[in-house]
Structure formats: structure tokens, C-alpha cells
Design a protein around this motif. Structure first.
Motif, PDB file in Angstrom:
ATOM      1  N   ARG A  12       1.339   3.927  -3.171  1.00 17.10           N
ATOM      2  CA  ARG A  12       1.131   5.457  -2.914  1.00 17.10           C
ATOM      3  C   ARG A  12       2.424   6.226  -3.223  1.00 17.10           C
ATOM      4  O   ARG A  12       2.520   7.311  -4.049  1.00 17.10           O
TER       5      ARG A  12
ATOM      6  N   SER B  22      -5.775   3.750  -3.750  1.00 18.86           N
ATOM      7  CA  SER B  22      -4.915   4.004  -2.596  1.00 18.86           C
ATOM      8  C   SER B  22      -5.358   3.693  -1.292  1.00 18.86           C
ATOM      9  O   SER B  22      -4.819   3.887  -0.397  1.00 18.86           O
TER      10      SER B  22
ATOM     11  N   VAL C  10      -0.587   6.879   5.080  1.00 20.15           N
ATOM     12  CA  VAL C  10      -0.906   5.847   3.936  1.00 20.15           C
ATOM     13  C   VAL C  10      -2.166   5.105   4.825  1.00 20.15           C
ATOM     14  O   VAL C  10      -2.022   4.085   5.349  1.00 20.15           O
TER      15      VAL C  10
ATOM     16  N   THR D  27       0.871  -1.259   0.039  1.00 21.99           N
ATOM     17  CA  THR D  27      -0.008  -0.180   0.214  1.00 21.99           C
ATOM     18  C   THR D  27       0.881   1.345   0.087  1.00 21.99           C
ATOM     19  O   THR D  27       0.811   2.118  -0.839  1.00 21.99           O
TER      20      THR D  27
ATOM     21  N   THR E 250      -5.058   5.467  -9.060  1.00 19.73           N
ATOM     22  CA  THR E 250      -4.499   4.288  -8.066  1.00 19.73           C
ATOM     23  C   THR E 250      -5.625   3.986  -7.070  1.00 19.73           C
ATOM     24  O   THR E 250      -6.587   4.839  -6.856  1.00 19.73           O
TER      25      THR E 250
END
Ligand SMILES: [Zn+2]
Length: 407
Positions: free
Chosen positions: A66, A82, A280, A62, A80
Motif C-alpha cells: 500500500r 490492495s 490497511v 500488505t 494494486t
């Protein structure tokens, strides 16, 4: 796009929006699922005309997705997924939501890599690492490596960006004609002591590794983490200032820069973009509450717990373990984690559905701890200042929800 795909794409976006409005997450799974029901070729149709990078591996995908999307942003808009919806429904939803973009970077669950390669025809695939995960249902690591190896053998045109420090990743990629190797280090060795090619043992010394029974050995890496930066294939070193902690994230940055380079992004252009990534989907987020600075670290399996201990400050630490469906139901992996780093006198609190499993493990490991029933109780039990939180997947989401779904 064919008319059927246009309709499916539109319905997918609407379903995701309704799900979001109802407060049921970001809606990407349900949106993609409905879209694929209407047009089974929707992912293929949405991928057509885009230059795509896929990112897969047990840990760090992940974050690396990003970072790669940030670096690729130099060239233009990037679609994406994300928020970690990393199966075909999530990919479908992400591409439908983004509309027409020249680029896409997609995080892919390890088990789905072959299918997503077939459907999206990516230009590049980044392979980060392979280690044990979700013991009740995930494949054995060597079987996973074999799946990747077969998938790549069917697509010799793909540029593979692979971790030279992980023998299982190297074995899955080494047969491909176009491989760029990066070196991100590998702290967890316990899934790669046996050569996947010949069954002999793998030896390690000073960052190198080799099989004693066949030619499989660590390839020379073109992108290398060195000190606080990354050296590119020209030998130029770039200082990489991330807002994410830990050496493991410098490794993820190296993978992201190497992947973006396959699309024409020079390191000198990509590096400044990486510092725009602060957290994230809640990972590494810091929240101030009641005089405590709470930092969230996600750790799902033994390899990622090792990395979390490396990142965490010596400060009061809350560990939270659940064993719900997304976590895997089997918590015996707790015995593969060495909790000894927590024996240095820092206060350790434990919570979560399976706190008692953790309690037994910590007792065996000689780590003193205190059990708390709720996250609030953990905050009250900690002195003002930093509180490190290390939690596995749903335990992490529970705590994130307590902190108003911090991103
Ligand atoms: Zn061998």
C-alpha cells in the motif's frame, strides 16, 4: 492484448463484481480464478506493458504494498492488489480491474514469488523478511530463502530491494547483480541464528550481524530508518510522518521509498504520499464504540506478535486466536511468543476459537487474563478508553466484521 485475453479479462471483472454484490468479500480471488481458466496466460498478458514492483516477505507485505503504491502514485495510475489477495488469481483480478495503468505494485505470497516473477517480468522486487509462519504447511525458513535465491538467479536483470538486517533475506538476494539494501531493523532473531550458506552461527552486535564461518555478513544499507525518518542514498534525512503506528512501519516506509526510487520517484516526492495511508484492510483501524476506542492490530506469527507488543499502548488488551485454514491449524507457535510484556498490570482478555490454547500459554508465561466468549463481552468488560485488539488472521476478520468491516 490477444482477443482471448480480452474476453478472459472482461469475464474476470464481471465475476468479481457479482461476487462483491453478493457480499462475498471483494471477489478478487474468484474473478482471477475464472479469468485464468479462460486464458492461462492472462496474468502475463495483463502484465505486459506495465512497469511492475513485487513485494514479498512473511510480514508487512500488505502494508508495504500500500505504501509503495502511494509513493509510486506520484508518477501516474498504479494497479494494486490492495486487499491482500496475494496469489496469481488475486494479481490477475487486480490488473484486470484496474484496466491499463503504466504501473503496478503487487503483494506476493512468499511461496509464489518465482512463478509471479516469471509471469509478470517485474522491474523491481522488494524482499522484507522471512520468519516461521503457518507451521502446518509453510516451508521452513531456509527452504523459502533457497526458493527466492533460485528465482532471483534466473532473473539477473531485476532490481532487488532487500532488508539488510535479515540474514535469510540477505542470503537469498546477495547473488543478484542489482541490489539496493534497506535497513528496517529486525526484532525477531529466532529464525536466523544459523548461517544458510555454511551452517555456522550468526553473531549480532549493535545492529550488525555476521557469520563466524564464511563471508556472509550484513551489507551496508543505502536506505536507513533513523529516528522518526528515513535517510536516502544521498545521505539526506526525511522526516516520515505516518498514520500507522510502530517502528516496523517506518521500516516498511523505507522499503516503499527504496522501491519507488527504482521507478524514478525521489524521496522528497514520495514521503508526503505515505501519510495518506491510514489503515490497511482494517489493520491499525480505530473504531469508537460504547465509549471505547478500539484499535485493531493483526499478528499472525511470532515475529508479528513481537511487533504488535511494540505498537500497543499499555491499555486493556484483547487477544483473539483462531486456527482455521488461513491461520494454519497448528497453534504451537504460541510458545514461540514471549507474552511477558503483558505482565505489566494491564487487563488482558482472551477470546477466539482457540482461546484455551492461549489460556494455557499465558498461564505458563505468568500473564493473568480473563476469558470472554464474544467481542461484545470484551467491550463490556473493558473500561472506557483505549482497547487494543491483537488477533491472528481469521480472528481479526471476525472482529472486523463485528465492526461493520472497517477498513
Ligand atoms: Zn556462513
Amino acid at each position: 492484448m490477444p482477443m482471448r485475453a480480452k474476453v478472459a479479462s472482461s469475464v474476470s471483472r464481471t465475476a468479481a463484481a457479482i461476487s462483491r454484490a453478493a457480499g462475498r468479500g471483494d471477489g478478487s480471488v474468484i474473478g482471477g480464478w475464472i479469468g485464468l481458466k479462460i486464458d492461462p496466460d492472462l496474468l502475463k498478458n495483463l502484465a505486459t506493458g506495465r512497469a511492475i514492483a513485487l513485494v514479498s516477505g512473511t510480514n508487512g507485505k500488505t502494508t508495504t504494498t500500500r505504501l509503495t503504491a502511494a509513493a509510486l502514485g506520484v508518477l501516474g495510475p498504479v494497479a494494486t492488489n490492495s486487499f491482500g489477495a496475494n496469489m496469481p488469481s488475486g494479481h490477475t483480478s487486480a490488473l484486470a480491474k484496474a484496466g491499463a495503468t503504466p504501473f503496478a505494485v503487487l503483494e506476493v505470497d512468499e511461496h509464489y514469488l518465482a512463478r509471479v516473477i516469471d509471469e509478470t517480468t517485474p522491474r523491481a522486487v522488494a524482499l522484507l523478511n522471512l520468519s516461521r509462519d503457518q507451521l502446518d504447511r509453510a516451508k521452513e525458513v531456509a527452504m523459502m530463502a533457497q526458493l527466492w535465491r533460485t528465482a532471483l538467479a534466473d532473473h539477473p536483470d531485476i532490481r532487488v530491494i532487500a532488508n539488510a538486517d535479515d540474514p535469510m533475506v540477505v542470503w537469498s538476494a546477495v547473488g543478484s547483480p542489482n541490489v539496493t539494501w534497506f535497513s528496517a531493523g529486525q526484532r525477531w532473531h529466532d529464525d536466523s541464528w544459523v548461517c544458510p550458506e555454511c551452517g555456522s552461527s550468526i553473531e549480532r552486535r549493535e545492529g550488525e550481524w555476521w557469520c563466524v564461518g564464511c563471508p556472509l555478513r550484513r551489507p551496508r544499507a543505502q536506505w536507513v530508518v533513523e529516528d522518526e525518518g528515513v535517510t536516502d542514498p544521498n545521505g539526506d534525512w526525511h522526516l516520515v510522518k505516518l498514520q500507522l503506528p510502530g517502528r516496523v512501519n517506518l521500516g516498511n516506509a523505507a522499503a516503499a521509498l527504496a522501491t519507488a526510487a527504482e521507478f524514478g520517484v525521489r524521496a522528497i516526492e514520495g514521503v508526503p504520499r505515505l501519510s495518506s495511508v491510514t489503515s490497511v484492510a482494517g489493520r491499525y483501524a480505530q473504531v469508537d464504540r460504547d465509549g471505547r476506542n478500539i484499535r485493531l492490530l493483526l499478528a499472525k506469527n511470532p515475529a508479528s506478535w513481537l511487533e504488535a507488543f511494540d505498537m500497543a499502548d499499555v491499555a486493556p488488551t484483547l487477544l483473539s486466536i483462531n486456527a482455521r485454514d488461513p491461520d494454519g491449524l497448528d497453534t504451537s507457535w504460541l510458545y514461540d511468543v514471549d507474552f511477558a510484556p503483558l505482565r505489566d498490570g494491564r487487563p488482558v482478555l482472551i477470546t477466539g476459537d482457540r482461546a484455551y490454547d492461549l489460556a494455557v500459554r499465558l498461564t505458563v508465561n505468568g500473564v493473568p487474563f480473563r476469558h470472554v466468549k464474544t467481542f461484545d463481552e470484551a467491550i463490556q468488560a473493558s473500561p472506557p478508553g483505549r482497547l487494543e485488539v491483537i488477533a491472528n488472521y481469521t480472528a481479526f476478520q471476525d472482529i472486523r466484521a463485528e465492526l461493520d468491516r472497517v477498513n
